[in-house]
Design an enzyme around this catalytic site. Structure first.
Site, short mmCIF file in Angstrom:
data_model
loop_
_atom_site.label_atom_id
_atom_site.label_comp_id
_atom_site.label_asym_id
_atom_site.label_seq_id
_atom_site.Cartn_x
_atom_site.Cartn_y
_atom_site.Cartn_z
N ASP A 459 -14.18 -17.97 -7.34
CA ASP A 459 -13.60 -19.26 -7.74
C ASP A 459 -14.24 -20.40 -6.61
O ASP A 459 -14.13 -20.48 -5.67
CB ASP A 459 -12.09 -19.13 -7.25
CG ASP A 459 -11.34 -20.30 -7.65
OD1 ASP A 459 -12.00 -21.64 -7.71
OD2 ASP A 459 -10.22 -20.37 -7.80
N HIS A 460 -14.93 -21.43 -7.46
CA HIS A 460 -15.50 -22.18 -6.66
C HIS A 460 -14.66 -23.05 -5.96
O HIS A 460 -15.27 -23.87 -4.98
CB HIS A 460 -16.61 -22.99 -7.58
CG HIS A 460 -17.96 -23.39 -7.13
ND1 HIS A 460 -18.25 -24.00 -5.71
CD2 HIS A 460 -19.34 -23.33 -7.51
CE1 HIS A 460 -19.47 -24.00 -5.37
NE2 HIS A 460 -19.95 -23.47 -6.57
N ARG A 461 -13.43 -23.11 -6.15
CA ARG A 461 -12.51 -23.99 -5.40
C ARG A 461 -12.41 -23.41 -3.97
O ARG A 461 -12.23 -24.28 -2.92
CB ARG A 461 -11.11 -24.12 -5.74
CG ARG A 461 -11.41 -24.77 -7.20
CD ARG A 461 -9.99 -24.70 -8.00
NE ARG A 461 -9.73 -23.36 -8.26
CZ ARG A 461 -8.31 -22.98 -8.76
NH1 ARG A 461 -7.62 -23.92 -9.08
NH2 ARG A 461 -8.15 -21.92 -9.05
#
Length: 489
Positions: A459-461
């Site tokens: 998850d790039h968040r």
């Protein structure tokens, strides 16, 4: 009150409905306290639901295949006071709860079903199984033109013919609702099958083999006409046959004439998988990175460990799980989830490791809670027991939720790589491809090595490429040099 209505109970956290798979009682039957009355399928498991009331069944709310919401009527029972024929039930303890479902374990030859019990009183110890056996209707050209007769006793002359058609009507042991549905769709009588699974459980392969055998044995063309004999035909009168020409064999790969689309309801665990993966794709901006790794040393390490203690073998999956735990200790950002409502990232204190497992009912992800506290030997034992229980359908719903990181060994399907979807709400998933011989450069020389592809979907968040790349590189280094795990502890 003369009648008591039993409502579909709470079957686990987050479960709001269940599909009726099979009724174990019928209207007019007598039931006792805690007798199993229906088998239902939720998004997480197949469970037997016992009734907390004793008496005579006066109504069943819902047909097989129907989805019922939690809290809605399931079965109505006439209380013993209103029906003198109802069996007496052992009294339950005064403080025994009735409205809350509690999962219990039960030995059931080859069955993976989870039994729900109520309370801990004497009545909760009684269990009864009453498989339903349906008699087959007589076949023949005139079967649809005549009313179905009432059951009659067999005459000596008819007994051999019936026994030839129905050699054994003992109930089949079937765990998966998918197998039952497949049998209905393909016209296979489960009571005639002998299961190839543990304890005689009928599997999907058994149903498909029986359907294929029936298709091969079915007469067509001139053979079908000849098999009719010289009996009476409703179309052309007595003693005459209509000659049906041979039909050309269908081309390979084409559907047979008259075939229709197969409609498969999206229910139970299949719908849960669809909903969860769709939500993951909608909410999580995922990225996948991958690297090839030389697993020769990892295989050698495993062989050395198992040679030293053959009584407690360690699997490759256990070693990969140990490597993941080492990487998450260095990069805890990947052991987290995003709280969109609170606008925050929550890092888990412990590693609750999910293991993707393919079962007859679909893909499930059982969770090993606090896996970081287990030794490698304990990891191997827990993984073996958990995956076996998942494939048998014996895990309660609580064991299928709450993961913080997932390990997916898709190499068992014979593939090298994948870009999997993250198991929402987790933040990362490590995938492992098959281990195969490949040319590899070792110390400047070309050699044949055991190579696998590792992929990380994250998850790039929760992190950027530096953290994700550092984790994957650490995993690959430990696969190639397992001795690094000693320094990583």
């Amino acid at each position: 009150m003369s009648e008591q209505v039993f409502l579909l109970p709470d079957l686990g956290e987050g479960l709001t409905e269940a599909e009726i798979v099979q009724w174990r009682v019928a209207v007019g039957d007598l039931v006792t306290v805690d007798q199993s009355v229906v088998e239902v399928e939720t998004a997480k498991a197949v469970v037997d639901v016992p009734c907390p009331y004793a008496g005579r069944v006066v109504a069943l709310h819902g047909a097989e295949g129907e989805v019922r919401p939690v809290g809605q009527p399931l079965i109505t029972v006439a209380a013993p006071a209103a029906d003198g024929a109802a069996p007496a039930a052992a009294p339950s303890a005064p403080d025994e709860p009735v409205g809350h479902a509690v999962y219990r374990e039960e030995e059931r030859a080859g069955s993976g079903n989870v039994l729900i019990g109520y309370g801990t009183g004497p009545g909760s110890a009684r269990r009864r199984r009453r498989p339903r056996v349906h008699a087959a209707a007589p076949a023949g050209p005139s079967a649809s033109a005549q009313p179905q007769p009432a059951p009659v006793s067999e005459s000596p002359a008819s007994a051999p013919a019936l026994s030839a058609v129905l050699p054994d009507r003992s109930p089949a042991l079937v765990i998966s609702p998918i197998v039952r549905r497949l049998a209905r769709e393909r016209g296979v009588d489960l009571t005639t099958l002998r299961g190839s699974g543990p304890g005689g459980v009928v599997r999907r392969a058994d149903v498909e083999a029986a359907a294929d055998a029936a298709m091969v044995a079915r007469p067509t063309g001139a053979d079908a006409v000849a098999s009719l004999g010289a009996g009476t035909s409703p179309a052309n009168g007595a003693g005459r046959l209509t000659v049906v020409p041979d039909l050309p064999a269908p081309h390979v790969g084409l559907a047979p004439p008259g075939a229709s689309d197969v409609v498969i309801p999206l229910t139970g665990i299949r719908r849960a998988i669809a909903d969860k993966l769709s939500r993951s794709r909608r909410e999580i901006p995922e990225v996948t990175i991958w690297v090839d790794a030389d697993a020769t040393a990892l295989l050698e390490t495993r062989a050395a460990i198992n040679a030293a203690r053959a009584d407690r073998p360690v699997s490759i999956l256990a070693l990969l799980a140990r490597i993941c735990l080492s990487g998450l200790r260095r990069y805890p950002q990947l052991n987290s989830r995003v709280d969109t409502e609170g606008q925050r990232i929550i890092q888990s204190a412990g590693v609750h490791l999910g293991i993707a497992a393919q079962t007859e009912r679909g893909l499930v992800v059982p969770v090993l809670r606090d896996a970081d506290r287990l030794t490698t030997a304990e990891l191997a034992a827990e993984l073996a027991a958990t995956t076996a229980a998942a494939r048998a359908g014996e895990l309660p719903p609580a064991r299928l939720t709450g993961g913080s990181f997932t390990l997916n060994n898709y190499g068992i399907f014979g593939v090298d790589g994948s870009t999997p979807i993250i198991n929402h709400p987790e933040a990362a998933l490590l995938g492992v491809g098959r281990i195969v011989d490949k040319p590899w450069v070792v110390d400047g020389q070309l050699a044949v090595r055991k190579v696998t592809q590792l992929s990380l979907t994250f998850d790039h968040r929760v992190c950027d490429g530096g953290v994700a790349g550092g984790f994957l590189r650490h995993v690959a280094d430990c696969v190639e040099q397992p001795a690094l795990l000693i320094n990583a502890v």
